[in-house]
Write a protein that holds these residues in place. Structure first.
Motif, mmCIF file in Angstrom:
data_model
loop_
_atom_site.group_PDB
_atom_site.id
_atom_site.type_symbol
_atom_site.label_atom_id
_atom_site.label_comp_id
_atom_site.label_asym_id
_atom_site.label_seq_id
_atom_site.Cartn_x
_atom_site.Cartn_y
_atom_site.Cartn_z
ATOM 1 N N GLY A 461 0.826 -1.197 0.000
ATOM 2 C CA GLY A 461 0.000 0.000 0.000
ATOM 3 C C GLY A 461 0.859 1.244 0.000
ATOM 4 O O GLY A 461 1.921 1.285 0.630
ATOM 5 N N LEU A 462 0.418 2.259 -0.710
ATOM 6 C CA LEU A 462 1.132 3.531 -0.766
ATOM 7 C C LEU A 462 0.120 4.648 -0.596
ATOM 8 O O LEU A 462 -0.906 4.673 -1.278
ATOM 9 C CB LEU A 462 1.865 3.681 -2.103
ATOM 10 C CG LEU A 462 2.789 4.897 -2.247
ATOM 11 C CD1 LEU A 462 3.929 4.819 -1.248
ATOM 12 C CD2 LEU A 462 3.338 4.983 -3.665
ATOM 13 N N LYS A 463 0.404 5.564 0.334
ATOM 14 C CA LYS A 463 -0.543 6.628 0.621
ATOM 15 C C LYS A 463 0.198 7.930 0.885
ATOM 16 O O LYS A 463 1.224 7.936 1.552
ATOM 17 C CB LYS A 463 -1.407 6.267 1.836
ATOM 18 C CG LYS A 463 -2.532 7.257 2.118
ATOM 19 C CD LYS A 463 -3.377 6.799 3.283
ATOM 20 C CE LYS A 463 -4.528 7.754 3.542
ATOM 21 N NZ LYS A 463 -5.350 7.336 4.706
ATOM 22 N N GLN A 464 -0.318 9.017 0.323
ATOM 23 C CA GLN A 464 0.228 10.343 0.558
ATOM 24 C C GLN A 464 -0.869 11.164 1.220
ATOM 25 O O GLN A 464 -1.891 11.483 0.614
ATOM 26 C CB GLN A 464 0.660 10.980 -0.758
ATOM 27 C CG GLN A 464 1.119 12.422 -0.643
ATOM 28 C CD GLN A 464 2.250 12.625 0.345
ATOM 29 O OE1 GLN A 464 2.016 13.086 1.466
ATOM 30 N NE2 GLN A 464 3.450 12.275 -0.053
ATOM 31 N N ASP A 465 -0.670 11.486 2.524
ATOM 32 C CA ASP A 465 -1.709 12.143 3.305
ATOM 33 C C ASP A 465 -1.792 13.647 3.081
ATOM 34 O O ASP A 465 -2.785 14.263 3.471
ATOM 35 C CB ASP A 465 -1.487 11.884 4.802
ATOM 36 C CG ASP A 465 -1.786 10.446 5.171
ATOM 37 O OD1 ASP A 465 -2.671 9.858 4.539
ATOM 38 O OD2 ASP A 465 -1.139 9.920 6.086
ATOM 39 N N ASN A 466 -0.754 14.228 2.485
ATOM 40 C CA ASN A 466 -0.739 15.683 2.291
ATOM 41 C C ASN A 466 -0.231 15.963 0.891
ATOM 42 O O ASN A 466 0.840 16.532 0.690
ATOM 43 C CB ASN A 466 0.147 16.342 3.353
ATOM 44 C CG ASN A 466 0.073 17.858 3.326
ATOM 45 O OD1 ASN A 466 -0.861 18.429 2.782
ATOM 46 N ND2 ASN A 466 1.056 18.515 3.909
ATOM 47 N N ALA A 467 -1.012 15.532 -0.089
ATOM 48 C CA ALA A 467 -0.578 15.635 -1.478
ATOM 49 C C ALA A 467 -0.418 17.087 -1.894
ATOM 50 O O ALA A 467 -1.352 17.883 -1.784
ATOM 51 C CB ALA A 467 -1.583 14.932 -2.392
ATOM 52 N N PHE A 468 0.799 17.412 -2.331
ATOM 53 C CA PHE A 468 1.119 18.752 -2.834
ATOM 54 C C PHE A 468 0.840 19.842 -1.797
ATOM 55 O O PHE A 468 0.587 20.992 -2.157
ATOM 56 C CB PHE A 468 0.344 19.047 -4.126
ATOM 57 C CG PHE A 468 0.404 17.951 -5.141
ATOM 58 C CD1 PHE A 468 1.602 17.640 -5.766
ATOM 59 C CD2 PHE A 468 -0.721 17.202 -5.447
ATOM 60 C CE1 PHE A 468 1.672 16.613 -6.697
ATOM 61 C CE2 PHE A 468 -0.669 16.178 -6.362
ATOM 62 C CZ PHE A 468 0.538 15.880 -6.993
ATOM 63 N N GLY A 469 0.882 19.485 -0.523
ATOM 64 C CA GLY A 469 0.668 20.455 0.544
ATOM 65 C C GLY A 469 -0.759 20.923 0.681
ATOM 66 O O GLY A 469 -1.032 21.892 1.400
#
Length: 778
Positions: A461-469
């Motif tokens: 799994g891959l997750k970005q919680d704050n995409a592009f700020g």
């Protein structure tokens, strides 16, 4: 003719006097032409440079305090020499005068061509090069013997910080062509200095062993290779001394003192002995607690905040806790500069102490501005929308703390702190400075299980919680298991509306197959959903949404009877339109390594349209109990329930399954549940799963909660109407397991490694004795 003796002496005296004057005259005559500064001022007709090799002529010309056509004097000559020396590029500088022409003669310093390190095992070479660069020695820079001495001292300092006191540094300077030098630092690192003895002198109330257990520094153990606890560090020692002081002050020893501390390095430079001399003093009990000063007429309210108890031992932590509670409570009424002093009145005859709490609320203030610092990636709006303290409003300590906690819970920042600063010239105004330290917000989740029958199964799994700020999250889940193959994309906007309503959109494609062979049956599910989250309190959120889903039963070998019956009745392809309603409450002290608090989650799906009509809900409840400073008991219960809606039966592909990660560890993922006559697991409409864990710090790491070991007990069952949950039905009866594991908060998320063995199993159950996962608990 013979001269008298006296005349002879007189002649010798005259000759000596003549010789002295002659030598002085000769020195002056020969020396005067060499003194370049002894010239009359003149106009410079030309300037020539001699001796340059790599330094650009422009560097010299721009440093001279004169140019062609200027008037030259002795003072300007001296200033020119000083300016050129200050560049640090030259070993010698001279100025000669020939007619009206100035000749600047320089001798360049050698340039460092290469830095080489021999024998350095403790440090990476780039780390050492950076340390030398900070003291002025680096490749491409001029070589200076003084800098070389500082470089050797810096290298020794680096090794001392690693407890390598015997380290020796020998430097070799090798001249090469073009006035360059190679520098070789040969390091004999020696053995690491280790603490061999720690003594606390003067302790009578507590045993040496109990006091030494409080310290992070120790004489070593089997985990010292990881913790470095037997390596001396002044910072660690100071922290241990404060721990020791706090231990006594919280147990009534009001007059405890640390008399002295000696750190001795033995002649072999590898053994360190630490001696701590203490004076315990008498043990005091609290006789009374009094309030003095201005408490805004709310004395009873402030008294309810007092945690100091008369009759008990004086506890500095409780005094500090009460002091802080008073200041925070003053802040709730806008008094940003309140002062509270805890003054002990000591009765040494009876060993009792009266605690007087003196308060001065000072003046009320309001917040002028809220400044953000450190959010280089995250946009201001991502932070400001979490604030509950507003600009141009009264200062409110509770709202400020709540704002800090909400920003911290975002998970985008490694540290969040609030500072209050007065506004010059406005005694009733303050500015709030919110200091942020950003951290990586991407997370990686991995899971794996191994069994002799199916080999290795991976989850990713891959997750970005704050995409592009922006504060929005993007995620993808991938499961390559032979049984379950999943591809899931999702995105969440936590502030879809300005008042904090979140929106989550997801799309997924799942394939279930009991075996890798394509001749066996498969379940292929594709769909998507949209969900909204409405915050009702700071810890409670209600979710609602809708989705669309399509499921295809692909016929093949070993198609379970339950699936075949459902397909004959409703077809091999089914669509559904589920509506979702849920609620969650999170009051844990930490989401990564909780030690206290509670987490609850309830969700329900109701399909009201399409071929499949059903109701499906899950309930999860977690509790964390701090048994001691080091031990934590964690309990988890997970329930699932499904039922048909209308005349149609409950879709068999919506059944619950058990076993594996997040369920009963030690059993293969999804292998628990009722089976048909062929032995294929078909799942059930009801699920019960309970887990218990006892967590403790890993031996040798002190109270570090990032690395913990745990023992666990798991139990679970899957069944339902038509399958049974009774103890007489072996296919769906309760399974249980026990084991031990390791929990580590790694850079990519919480990692959990479990070694499990079955406590209760049945014939045909598939086991996995070793399982690990990254990204979640239980």
């Amino acid at each position: 003719m013979t001269l008298p003796a006296c005349s002879t002496d007189n002649i010798n005296m005259q000759i000596n006097r003549f010789g002295l004057r002659a030598w002085l005259s000769l020195v002056l005559l020969l020396g005067l032409p060499k003194l370049g500064w002894a010239v009359d001022p003149f106009t410079v007709r030309d300037i020539r440079l001699e001796g340059l090799q790599r330094v650009e002529p422009g560097t010299v010309f721009v440093s001279l305090p004169f140019q062609v056509g200027d008037l030259y004097s002795d003072d300007k000559g001296s200033a020119a020499i000083r300016a050129l020396f200050s560049l640090g590029l030259f070993k010698d500088v001279r100025i000669e005068v020939s007619a009206d022409v100035l000749v600047v003669i320089v001798e360049e310093r050698p340039t460092v061509a290469e830095l080489e390190f021999v024998g350095t095992k403790e440090f990476d070479k780039e780390v050492l090069k950076k340390a030398l660069r900070d003291v002025g020695l680096a490749e491409g820079r001029p070589f200076d013997k003084a800098q070389l001495d500082r470089a050797e001292q810096e290298l020794k300092r680096q090794y001392i910080n690693r407890s390598l006191y015997a380290a020796d540094v020998v430097t070799t300077v090798t001249p090469i062509e073009r006035n360059r030098v190679n520098l070789t630092f040969t390091v004999i690192e020696g053995d690491t200095a280790k603490i061999t003895d720690i003594r606390i002198i003067g302790s009578r109330a507590f045993s040496q062993a109990s006091l030494l257990d409080l310290l992070d520094l120790n004489t070593g153990g089997w985990m010292s290779w990881y913790t470095k606890s037997n390596r001396y560090s002044r910072t660690k020692l100071n922290a241990d001394l404060e721990t020791l002081r706090s231990y006594y002050l919280t147990r009534g020893y009001l007059e405890f003192k640390l008399e002295s501390t000696q750190v001795s390095i033995l002649p072999n430079k590898t053994d360190i002995a630490i001696t701590i001399n203490v004076s315990e003093g008498a043990r005091f009990e609290v006789s009374s607690v009094r309030l003095e000063g201005n408490f805004l007429g709310r004395d009873d309210e402030f008294k309810s905040l007092v945690s100091i108890r008369p009759g008990q031992a004086y506890n500095a932590d409780e005094v500090a806790k009460t002091n802080k509670a008073f200041i925070d409570y003053f802040g709730n009424f806008g008094f940003a500069f309140a002062r509270v002093e805890a003054r002990p009145e000591v009765d040494r005859i009876n060993n009792r102490v009266a605690v007087v709490l003196q308060a001065d609320p000072s003046r009320r203030a309001y917040v002028r501005k809220i400044n953000l610092a450190g959010n280089n990636r995250s946009r201001d709006i991502v932070v400001r929308r979490e604030l509950r303290q507003f600009e141009a409003s009264w200062y409110d300590g509770y709202k400020i703390k709540l704002s800090r906690d909400r920003v911290d819970r975002l998970g985008y920042f490694g540290d969040v702190s609030v500072e209050t600063s007065e506004v010059p010239g406005s005694p009733d105004q303050v500015d709030l400075n919110l200091n942020l330290v950003e951290k990586p917000t991407g997370s990686l989740s991995l899971g794996a299980g191994f069994s002799s029958g199916d080999g290795l199964g991976l989850q990713f799994g891959l997750k970005q919680d704050n995409a592009f700020g922006s504060g929005n999250s993007l995620g993808v889940q991938l499961n390559t298991s032979k049984i379950n193959r999943v591809l899931d994309f999702s995105t969440t906007d936590p502030y879809f509306t300005s008042d904090g309503v979140s929106r989550t959109i997801s799309a997924y494609h799942k394939t279930f197959s009991p075996y890798q062979d394509q001749s066996y049956y498969q379940l292929v599910t594709s769909g998507g959903s949209i969900r909204f989250g409405v915050p009702f309190t700071e810890s409670d959120t209600v979710y609602f949404g809708a989705g669309i889903e399509n499921t295809i039963i692909v016929p093949g070998t070993s198609l379970p009877t339950a699936y075949l019956d459902y397909a004959k009745q409703f077809g091999y392809e089914s669509s559904a339109l589920p509506l979702t309603l849920g609620w969650s409450r999170d009051r844990r002290d930490s989401s990564l390594a909780p030690t206290a608090g509670r987490y609850q989650r309830l969700s329900a799906d109701l399909s009201v349209a399409g071929d499949a009509r059903y109701f499906r809900s899950t309930l999860q409840h977690q509790e964390y109990f701090p048994l001691s400073k080091q031990l934590t008991l964690a309990l988890n219960a997970d329930l699932g329930f499904g039922a048909a809606v209308g005349e149609r039966s409950f879709p068999v592909f919506k059944n619950f399954y058990g076993g594996g990660l997040g369920s009963v560890r030690g059993f293969e993922q999804g292998s628990l549940g009722p089976k048909d006559i062929s032995g294929t697991v078909v799942g059930g409409t009801q699920k019960l799963n309970v887990n218990a864990e006892l967590l403790a710090p890993f031996p040798g790491v002190g109270n570090d909660k990032t690395l913990r070991m745990y023992g666990f007990l798991d139990a679970g069952s899957v069944g339902g109407p038509g399958y049974g949950l009774s103890v007489n039905d072996n296919a769906s009866d309760l399974r249980s397991s026990a084991g031990v594991g390791l929990s580590w908060i790694s850079p990519v998320g919480p990692l959990r490694l479990a070694f499990a063995w079955p406590v209760k199993k049945f014939e045909g159950d598939k086991m996995q004795s070793v399982q690990f996962q990254i990204g979640s608990s239980f």
